[in-house]
Enzyme design. Structure first.
Site, PDB file in Angstrom:
ATOM      1  N   GLY A  31      45.990  42.529  35.852  1.00  0.00           N
ATOM      2  CA  GLY A  31      46.128  43.982  35.760  1.00  0.00           C
ATOM      3  C   GLY A  31      44.838  44.626  35.284  1.00  0.00           C
ATOM      4  O   GLY A  31      43.760  44.036  35.401  1.00  0.00           O
ATOM      5  N   LEU A  33      43.289  46.986  36.689  1.00  0.00           N
ATOM      6  CA  LEU A  33      42.495  46.864  37.909  1.00  0.00           C
ATOM      7  C   LEU A  33      41.253  47.750  37.857  1.00  0.00           C
ATOM      8  O   LEU A  33      41.301  48.876  37.385  1.00  0.00           O
ATOM      9  CB  LEU A  33      43.334  47.250  39.136  1.00  0.00           C
ATOM     10  CG  LEU A  33      44.598  46.420  39.384  1.00  0.00           C
ATOM     11  CD1 LEU A  33      45.247  46.823  40.715  1.00  0.00           C
ATOM     12  CD2 LEU A  33      44.319  44.925  39.360  1.00  0.00           C
ATOM     13  N   HIS A  34      40.139  47.192  38.322  1.00  0.00           N
ATOM     14  CA  HIS A  34      38.900  47.962  38.429  1.00  0.00           C
ATOM     15  C   HIS A  34      38.297  47.693  39.810  1.00  0.00           C
ATOM     16  O   HIS A  34      38.887  46.967  40.625  1.00  0.00           O
ATOM     17  CB  HIS A  34      37.928  47.609  37.294  1.00  0.00           C
ATOM     18  CG  HIS A  34      37.679  46.130  37.158  1.00  0.00           C
ATOM     19  ND1 HIS A  34      37.029  45.389  38.113  1.00  0.00           N
ATOM     20  CD2 HIS A  34      38.037  45.257  36.174  1.00  0.00           C
ATOM     21  CE1 HIS A  34      36.965  44.133  37.723  1.00  0.00           C
ATOM     22  NE2 HIS A  34      37.578  44.016  36.556  1.00  0.00           N
ATOM     23  N   GLY A  36      36.115  45.805  40.891  1.00  0.00           N
ATOM     24  CA  GLY A  36      35.991  44.390  41.272  1.00  0.00           C
ATOM     25  C   GLY A  36      37.277  43.906  41.943  1.00  0.00           C
ATOM     26  O   GLY A  36      37.242  43.289  43.019  1.00  0.00           O
ATOM     27  N   HIS A  37      38.422  44.199  41.304  1.00  0.00           N
ATOM     28  CA  HIS A  37      39.704  43.794  41.913  1.00  0.00           C
ATOM     29  C   HIS A  37      39.900  44.497  43.262  1.00  0.00           C
ATOM     30  O   HIS A  37      40.377  43.908  44.225  1.00  0.00           O
ATOM     31  CB  HIS A  37      40.882  44.188  41.020  1.00  0.00           C
ATOM     32  CG  HIS A  37      40.877  43.552  39.677  1.00  0.00           C
ATOM     33  ND1 HIS A  37      40.703  44.259  38.516  1.00  0.00           N
ATOM     34  CD2 HIS A  37      41.036  42.258  39.307  1.00  0.00           C
ATOM     35  CE1 HIS A  37      40.758  43.439  37.482  1.00  0.00           C
ATOM     36  NE2 HIS A  37      40.959  42.220  37.936  1.00  0.00           N
ATOM     37  N   GLY A 147      36.946  36.587  42.029  1.00  0.00           N
ATOM     38  CA  GLY A 147      35.607  37.151  41.879  1.00  0.00           C
ATOM     39  C   GLY A 147      34.628  36.096  41.377  1.00  0.00           C
ATOM     40  O   GLY A 147      34.997  35.221  40.578  1.00  0.00           O
ATOM     41  N   LYS A 149      32.406  36.598  39.298  1.00  0.00           N
ATOM     42  CA  LYS A 149      32.101  36.815  37.875  1.00  0.00           C
ATOM     43  C   LYS A 149      32.662  35.669  37.026  1.00  0.00           C
ATOM     44  O   LYS A 149      32.021  35.185  36.110  1.00  0.00           O
ATOM     45  CB  LYS A 149      32.668  38.146  37.379  1.00  0.00           C
ATOM     46  CG  LYS A 149      32.158  38.466  35.992  1.00  0.00           C
ATOM     47  CD  LYS A 149      32.934  39.543  35.317  1.00  0.00           C
ATOM     48  CE  LYS A 149      34.274  39.094  34.959  1.00  0.00           C
ATOM     49  NZ  LYS A 149      34.712  39.016  33.627  1.00  0.00           N
TER      50      LYS A 149
END
Ligand code: PAF
Length: 282
Positions: A31, A33-34, A36-37, A147, A149
């Site tokens: 959750g 969410l940004h 990236g998501h 991702g 990251k």
């Protein structure tokens, strides 16, 4: 968009989709969410018939002193964002649904899970692989999106999929960054203004090391010192680990050759941030 809270509802829907010959793209998230998501959801949307986003803050991947209770939760906002990117299903189970009383099974990728981040966060990757294996079972994805990251996480999940011969294609997509290079993360929201500004050093330090490699530097010790010196210039950023490793095995390299991963983790105020860059050394 449908929201499912129960594992057996998710399994039933996934079975129907797969029996109809359609593909499923899964974006597993905790959750908050940004961008990236959202970039992962867009890729899943492009490449699959049905897109499932899971939203589950997984207690098993947080250590006893970590930020599980404080981890940002806003399902309404997550649903709005997921829906705006064309998600078909959000799977958002409660912890008691995923881990009912008596649950005592875990999935662990040995070796890889105890290195680097795993050495600093014992049990973290066991929690990740256990929940990801459960999500793969519930959602039966054709492709799953992660991702870069969380590079070590991605390597470990690939290994799990390979070892267990799971029928899912793991897609690892580039890190999405803020304009100053800071890798997007749900935890960035907890940085003060000054911490946020100083956190940009992580990416600057990594790119400075990358430039040095392109200029011919092949000594990992000197590269680590270079990264460390740059980070030290920011008083609120404390490097915890700087590692230069083989991108496949995550073993430290003595001299740079092939594909290497440069990984940093640092405390910025109360938060712990991670970042990495992959470099192909010829
Ligand atoms: O990367 C994350 O957000 C989590 O580790 C994941 C893969 C959703 C498992 O809880």
């Amino acid at each position: 968009m449908r929201v499912l809270r129960r594992v057996h509802h998710m399994v039933r829907l996934a079975q129907k989709v797969r029996l109809a010959g359609q593909t499923i793209g899964l974006v597993p998230t905790m959750g908050a969410l940004h961008e990236g998501h959202l970039s992962l959801i867009r890729a899943a949307r492009r490449e699959n018939d049905v897109v499932v986003v899971s939203v589950f803050v997984n207690p098993r991947q947080f250590g006893p002193t970590e930020d599980f209770a404080r981890y940002p939760r806003d399902l309404r906002r997550d649903l709005r964002l997921a829906s705006s990117e064309g998600t078909d299903v959000v799977f958002a189970p409660e912890a008691s649904e995923m881990y009912p009383k008596g649950f005592c099974t875990s999935v662990e990728v040995e070796g890889l899970s105890s290195r680097l981040e795993g050495a600093m966060r014992p049990g973290h990757f066991r929690g990740v692989t256990t929940v990801v294996a459960m999500l793969f079972h519930a959602v039966q994805p054709t492709r799953a999106y992660f991702g870069q990251k969380d590079y070590q996480q991605a390597v470990i999940i690939r290994r799990m999929v390979e070892d267990l011969r799971l029928l899912v294609r793991v897609r690892v997509l580039p890190t999405i960054r803020e304009p100053d290079g800071l890798a997007m993360s749900s935890r960035n929201a907890y940085l003060s203004r000054v911490e946020r500004r100083e956190a940009g050093v992580l990416f600057r330090a990594l790119t400075s090391a990358e430039d040095a490699i392109h200029d011919g530097e092949r000594d990992p010790q000197r590269l680590r010192r270079r990264i460390s010196r740059l980070i030290q210039q920011q008083p609120r950023v404390r490097a915890q680990e700087i590692a230069i490793v083989d991108a496949g095995t995550l073993e430290p390299v003595k001299t740079l050759t092939g594909r290497v991963a440069m990984l940093v983790s640092a405390r910025v105020g109360r938060m712990r941030l991670i970042d990495n860059l992959l470099v192909d050394v010829t």
